[in-house]
Design a protein around this motif. Sequence first.
Motif, PDB file in Angstrom:
ATOM      1  N   HIS A 102       0.842  -1.191   0.000  1.00 32.27           N
ATOM      2  CA  HIS A 102       0.000   0.000   0.000  1.00 32.27           C
ATOM      3  C   HIS A 102       0.876   1.239   0.000  1.00 32.27           C
ATOM      4  O   HIS A 102       2.062   1.194   0.353  1.00 32.27           O
ATOM      5  N   LYS A 103       0.312   2.358  -0.383  1.00 35.08           N
ATOM      6  CA  LYS A 103       1.037   3.615  -0.350  1.00 35.08           C
ATOM      7  C   LYS A 103       1.415   3.950   1.090  1.00 35.08           C
ATOM      8  O   LYS A 103       0.623   3.782   2.010  1.00 35.08           O
ATOM      9  N   ALA A 104       2.641   4.393   1.291  1.00 33.18           N
ATOM     10  CA  ALA A 104       3.085   4.801   2.620  1.00 33.18           C
ATOM     11  C   ALA A 104       2.158   5.898   3.151  1.00 33.18           C
ATOM     12  O   ALA A 104       1.963   6.922   2.498  1.00 33.18           O
ATOM     13  N   GLN A 105       1.583   5.647   4.333  1.00 31.52           N
ATOM     14  CA  GLN A 105       0.605   6.571   4.911  1.00 31.52           C
ATOM     15  C   GLN A 105       0.403   6.223   6.377  1.00 31.52           C
ATOM     16  O   GLN A 105       0.761   5.118   6.822  1.00 31.52           O
ATOM     17  N   PRO A 106      -0.175   7.131   7.148  1.00 34.22           N
ATOM     18  CA  PRO A 106      -0.471   6.792   8.545  1.00 34.22           C
ATOM     19  C   PRO A 106      -1.330   5.531   8.643  1.00 34.22           C
ATOM     20  O   PRO A 106      -2.258   5.331   7.842  1.00 34.22           O
ATOM     21  N   SER A 107      -1.035   4.685   9.607  1.00 33.97           N
ATOM     22  CA  SER A 107      -1.707   3.385   9.702  1.00 33.97           C
ATOM     23  C   SER A 107      -3.217   3.496   9.832  1.00 33.97           C
ATOM     24  O   SER A 107      -3.958   2.657   9.318  1.00 33.97           O
ATOM     25  N   PRO A 157       9.597  -3.086  11.252  1.00 30.59           N
ATOM     26  CA  PRO A 157       8.495  -2.246  10.773  1.00 30.59           C
ATOM     27  C   PRO A 157       8.753  -0.780  11.076  1.00 30.59           C
ATOM     28  O   PRO A 157       9.393  -0.445  12.066  1.00 30.59           O
ATOM     29  N   ARG A 158       8.211   0.064  10.178  1.00 29.64           N
ATOM     30  CA  ARG A 158       8.401   1.491  10.326  1.00 29.64           C
ATOM     31  C   ARG A 158       7.092   2.229  10.042  1.00 29.64           C
ATOM     32  O   ARG A 158       6.226   1.708   9.336  1.00 29.64           O
ATOM     33  N   PRO A 159       6.951   3.442  10.561  1.00 33.57           N
ATOM     34  CA  PRO A 159       5.735   4.222  10.301  1.00 33.57           C
ATOM     35  C   PRO A 159       5.482   4.383   8.804  1.00 33.57           C
ATOM     36  O   PRO A 159       6.423   4.498   8.016  1.00 33.57           O
ATOM     37  N   GLY A 160       4.219   4.380   8.440  1.00 33.85           N
ATOM     38  CA  GLY A 160       3.832   4.560   7.055  1.00 33.85           C
ATOM     39  C   GLY A 160       3.510   3.267   6.338  1.00 33.85           C
ATOM     40  O   GLY A 160       2.682   3.244   5.424  1.00 33.85           O
ATOM     41  N   VAL A 162       2.985   0.212   8.200  1.00 32.84           N
ATOM     42  CA  VAL A 162       2.769  -0.682   9.346  1.00 32.84           C
ATOM     43  C   VAL A 162       2.051  -1.958   8.938  1.00 32.84           C
ATOM     44  O   VAL A 162       2.467  -3.062   9.308  1.00 32.84           O
ATOM     45  N   TRP A 163       0.963  -1.831   8.183  1.00 34.18           N
ATOM     46  CA  TRP A 163       0.173  -3.025   7.875  1.00 34.18           C
ATOM     47  C   TRP A 163       0.841  -3.901   6.823  1.00 34.18           C
ATOM     48  O   TRP A 163       0.716  -5.127   6.860  1.00 34.18           O
ATOM     49  N   TYR A 164       1.595  -3.300   5.916  1.00 33.19           N
ATOM     50  CA  TYR A 164       2.419  -4.097   5.009  1.00 33.19           C
ATOM     51  C   TYR A 164       3.441  -4.887   5.822  1.00 33.19           C
ATOM     52  O   TYR A 164       3.633  -6.093   5.616  1.00 33.19           O
ATOM     53  N   GLY A 165       4.104  -4.212   6.760  1.00 28.59           N
ATOM     54  CA  GLY A 165       5.067  -4.903   7.617  1.00 28.59           C
ATOM     55  C   GLY A 165       4.427  -6.023   8.405  1.00 28.59           C
ATOM     56  O   GLY A 165       5.047  -7.071   8.633  1.00 28.59           O
ATOM     57  N   ALA A 166       3.173  -5.825   8.825  1.00 30.75           N
ATOM     58  CA  ALA A 166       2.476  -6.879   9.573  1.00 30.75           C
ATOM     59  C   ALA A 166       2.287  -8.129   8.721  1.00 30.75           C
ATOM     60  O   ALA A 166       2.425  -9.253   9.215  1.00 30.75           O
ATOM     61  N   THR A 167       1.975  -7.939   7.433  1.00 38.84           N
ATOM     62  CA  THR A 167       1.821  -9.123   6.573  1.00 38.84           C
ATOM     63  C   THR A 167       3.151  -9.844   6.403  1.00 38.84           C
ATOM     64  O   THR A 167       3.197 -11.077   6.377  1.00 38.84           O
ATOM     65  N   LYS A 168       4.240  -9.093   6.301  1.00 40.32           N
ATOM     66  CA  LYS A 168       5.539  -9.727   6.118  1.00 40.32           C
ATOM     67  C   LYS A 168       6.044 -10.354   7.418  1.00 40.32           C
ATOM     68  O   LYS A 168       6.781 -11.346   7.392  1.00 40.32           O
ATOM     69  N   PRO A 203       7.602   3.707  -5.849  1.00 41.79           N
ATOM     70  CA  PRO A 203       6.818   4.919  -5.553  1.00 41.79           C
ATOM     71  C   PRO A 203       5.895   4.765  -4.351  1.00 41.79           C
ATOM     72  O   PRO A 203       5.652   5.734  -3.624  1.00 41.79           O
ATOM     73  N   LEU A 204       5.387   3.550  -4.118  1.00 39.33           N
ATOM     74  CA  LEU A 204       4.524   3.325  -2.961  1.00 39.33           C
ATOM     75  C   LEU A 204       5.325   3.433  -1.667  1.00 39.33           C
ATOM     76  O   LEU A 204       4.847   3.977  -0.668  1.00 39.33           O
ATOM     77  N   PHE A 205       6.552   2.891  -1.674  1.00 37.35           N
ATOM     78  CA  PHE A 205       7.414   3.016  -0.498  1.00 37.35           C
ATOM     79  C   PHE A 205       7.678   4.481  -0.168  1.00 37.35           C
ATOM     80  O   PHE A 205       7.784   4.870   0.993  1.00 37.35           O
ATOM     81  N   LEU A 206       7.803   5.289  -1.216  1.00 41.49           N
ATOM     82  CA  LEU A 206       8.121   6.708  -1.034  1.00 41.49           C
ATOM     83  C   LEU A 206       6.869   7.556  -0.850  1.00 41.49           C
ATOM     84  O   LEU A 206       6.967   8.785  -0.751  1.00 41.49           O
ATOM     85  N   GLY A 207       5.693   6.910  -0.813  1.00 38.99           N
ATOM     86  CA  GLY A 207       4.462   7.673  -0.668  1.00 38.99           C
ATOM     87  C   GLY A 207       4.177   8.539  -1.871  1.00 38.99           C
ATOM     88  O   GLY A 207       3.575   9.602  -1.762  1.00 38.99           O
ATOM     89  N   HIS A 208       4.617   8.064  -3.054  1.00 43.77           N
ATOM     90  CA  HIS A 208       4.451   8.793  -4.320  1.00 43.77           C
ATOM     91  C   HIS A 208       5.219  10.115  -4.337  1.00 43.77           C
ATOM     92  O   HIS A 208       4.930  10.994  -5.146  1.00 43.77           O
ATOM     93  N   ASP A 209       6.187  10.250  -3.455  1.00 49.09           N
ATOM     94  CA  ASP A 209       7.058  11.428  -3.475  1.00 49.09           C
ATOM     95  C   ASP A 209       8.331  11.046  -4.239  1.00 49.09           C
ATOM     96  O   ASP A 209       9.210  10.381  -3.701  1.00 49.09           O
ATOM     97  N   SER A 210       8.388  11.435  -5.502  1.00 51.54           N
ATOM     98  CA  SER A 210       9.504  11.019  -6.355  1.00 51.54           C
ATOM     99  C   SER A 210      10.640  12.035  -6.378  1.00 51.54           C
ATOM    100  O   SER A 210      11.528  11.970  -7.221  1.00 51.54           O
ATOM    101  N   SER A 211      10.623  12.965  -5.453  1.00 51.04           N
ATOM    102  CA  SER A 211      11.649  14.006  -5.435  1.00 51.04           C
ATOM    103  C   SER A 211      13.017  13.411  -5.098  1.00 51.04           C
ATOM    104  O   SER A 211      13.118  12.392  -4.408  1.00 51.04           O
TER     105      SER A 211
END
Length: 261
Positions: A102-107, A157-160, A162-168, A203-211
């Motif tokens: 999922h896109k990196a975002q608050p859980s 696991p890291r913020p943003g 969290v639930w992806y990390g839970a599956t892994k 891009p999902l890891f970066l929260g769509h911030d490609s800067s």
Amino acid sequence: MTTQSTFGVGHQPLQGKVALVTGGATGFGKAIVEKLLSQGANVLVMDIRYSSAEYARNDSSTDPIYIQGDVSCENDWKRALQQALTAFGRLDIVVNNAGVLHKAQPSIELSGDEWERLFRVNVKGIHYSTKTIIPYFIEAEISGIFVNISSISGARPRPGLVWYGATKGAVNTATKGLAVEWAKQNIRFNAVCPSVGETAMMPLFLGHDSSPEAREKMLSTIPLGRVCQPVDVANAVSFLVNDDASYMTGVCLEVDGGRGI
């Protein structure tokens, strides 16, 4: 006396072996398929995006066979096993590579539907994989091998995300539990845990911030200073399915440039 390496030119340690790779049309999966083919294995790819695999010619012994399939569908696993047996007469290796992010975002902002999708693909897919393939390995008396593609997020696991990390984390725990449960049948289970990879998921890891700033911030967390390449994951899988790793089971191998330290 000089001893010649068993991995000399032309050596194909997986000659005669048959591997099933999920999500093998792109990214890490495609690199895994190419690596296993180079080592002599016959490969069946199950991918939900069959159209992305249409470049495959399927007209020579070195081409993989592609079937469209959803890892969260038990019937698709049964069909994949039957296809492997029809095409190659056996199955030895399963690489559970297919996964979603999922896109990196608050859980607390992740939708219920997206949460369900994460666990359905990343965890349920492995459940159906083992439920379908283990009985075949036992009946055929094959010392089968499973490699589950996890993530460093499962142990760190890291913020943003969290639930992806839970599956892994679930993938890591299942890998270890399955390794113990089926060791007497000489069926091995290991996992590969990459850091962020140079794939379409970045891009999902970066929260769509490609800067450039976002990328540099991410790279600063990796001691080796680069993202994981698909070939890095493929090389780890290749090692785990070869005889050199025959005494390894229940291992969650970090391929992360030191990020998990």
